[in-house]
Motif scaffolding. Structure first.
Motif, PDB file in Angstrom:
ATOM      1  N   GLY A 113       0.812  -1.208   0.000  1.00 48.65           N
ATOM      2  CA  GLY A 113       0.000   0.000   0.000  1.00 48.65           C
ATOM      3  C   GLY A 113       0.844   1.256   0.000  1.00 48.65           C
ATOM      4  N   ASN A 130      -9.916  -4.136  -2.417  1.00 50.89           N
ATOM      5  CA  ASN A 130      -8.953  -4.773  -1.528  1.00 50.89           C
ATOM      6  C   ASN A 130      -8.824  -6.208  -2.021  1.00 50.89           C
ATOM      7  N   ASP A 163     -12.232   2.136  -1.834  1.00 49.07           N
ATOM      8  CA  ASP A 163     -12.369   0.694  -2.010  1.00 49.07           C
ATOM      9  C   ASP A 163     -13.544   0.430  -2.939  1.00 49.07           C
TER      10      ASP A 163
END
Length: 317
Positions: free
Chosen positions: A123, A136, A294
């Motif tokens: 990340g 994710n 996300d």
């Protein structure tokens, strides 16, 4: 109104229009979007559409480039965009190491860099990008694994098959890692091979593996290619085993609807194009800080849910 006043009014309106046009030109943001594969990969059509829609709404001069699965070319594209002085770069970070230097150099030059679709496996700790827009992937792989264990009674000692288009790519490592974690918790072994990106070749590789390994209890597609051809590979191998995967294509939706595929994990690619370009524009125009998004929320699509997205395949999904 007299002729003189009328003329002055017209001139004033014209001058105001010129000022508005000049202000807009100054507000125009330049951005480059870099896709790590080539234009033939249909998954990215909704990504590009989302980016183009955001560019139109936020006044962005958008340039879309393709790296053709070549890390050297991708670095060249990042460096070229940096040298040209763009305001922002949206880039699929398909490797956790290959693009670190070029992306950091871009951010040091004051360029907003947003990762999309693929992220560094660490990340923000592993890359200088300011934000990531995408699912994710590890969590999605883990969820799919858990759901298939529960649905099909996979148990300790079983063996499952997880072919991967590009095994070293960050998406494959993350999704495959999530599947392996779910399987490992139950003592289930995961076998994997490289399938490549060619649909016909991938289907043949998968079918031949299944023919040679009759003990396989389930198949997990890792990306759009293995998920698109998975049902065909299972049929070619003459076996009847459960199958789940990732992404959306007409073939995937048809397989889920017909029941030959259990489910697919959707990552809403339109949003992966729209949000990076919108965030680049908002950062440059108003100083707003880019944030992670996300796009894998509610990603699980089984037979009960898949019908609602079918009309949107290739455009918004």
């Amino acid at each position: 109104m007299g002729r003189r006043h009328f003329r002055n009014a017209i001139l004033g309106t014209f001058a105001a229009a010129l000022l508005t046009t000049a202000a807009y030109a100054q507000d125009t943001v330049k951005a480059t979007m870099i896709i790590y594969l080539d234009p033939s990969v249909q998954f990215f059509n909704p990504v590009v559409r989302g980016a183009q829609d955001a560019a139109a709404q936020f006044g962005v001069d958008l340039d879309v480039q393709y790296a053709n699965n070549d890390p050297v070319r991708q670095n060249d594209l990042i460096e070229a965009a940096t040298a040209s002085g763009v305001d922002g770069i949206a880039v699929a970070i398909s490797s956790s190491d290959a693009f670190d230097t070029s992306i950091c150099n871009a951010t040091k030059a004051g360029i907003v860099v947003i990762g999309f679709n693929n992220d560094d496996l660490e990340g923000a700790k592993g890359n200088c990008r300011q934000a990531y827009v995408g699912m994710n992937e590890f969590a999605s792989g883990y969820e799919l694994g858990q759901r298939m264990i529960e649905k099909f009674g996979l148990k300790e000692g079983d063996v499952v098959f997880n072919p991967r288009e590009i095994p070293e790519a960050s998406f494959a490592v993350a999704r495959g890692g999530g599947i392996e974690k779910a399987m490992g918790e139950k003592g289930i072994k995961v076998e994997t091979v490289k399938s490549g990106l060619d649909l016909a070749e991938a289907q043949n590789i998968m079918a031949q593996f299944l023919i040679a390994n009759k003990n396989i209890k389930a198949v997990f597609g890792t990306g759009s290619v293995t998920s698109t051809v998975g049902a065909g590979a299972i049929k070619d191998a003459g076996v009847d085993i459960p199958f789940g995967g990732f992404d959306l294509a007409v073939e995937i939706v048809n397989a889920v609807e017909s029941g030959v595929m259990f489910a697919t994990m959707d990552q809403q690619p339109y949003l992966q194009g729209f949000y990076p370009i919108a965030q680049i524009a908002l950062a440059k125009k108003y100083g707003l800080t880019p944030t992670d998004v996300d796009t894998g929320q509610g990603a699980f699509l089984d037979k009960d849910r898949i019908g609602s997205v079918k009309p949107l395949i290739g455009s918004y999904r």
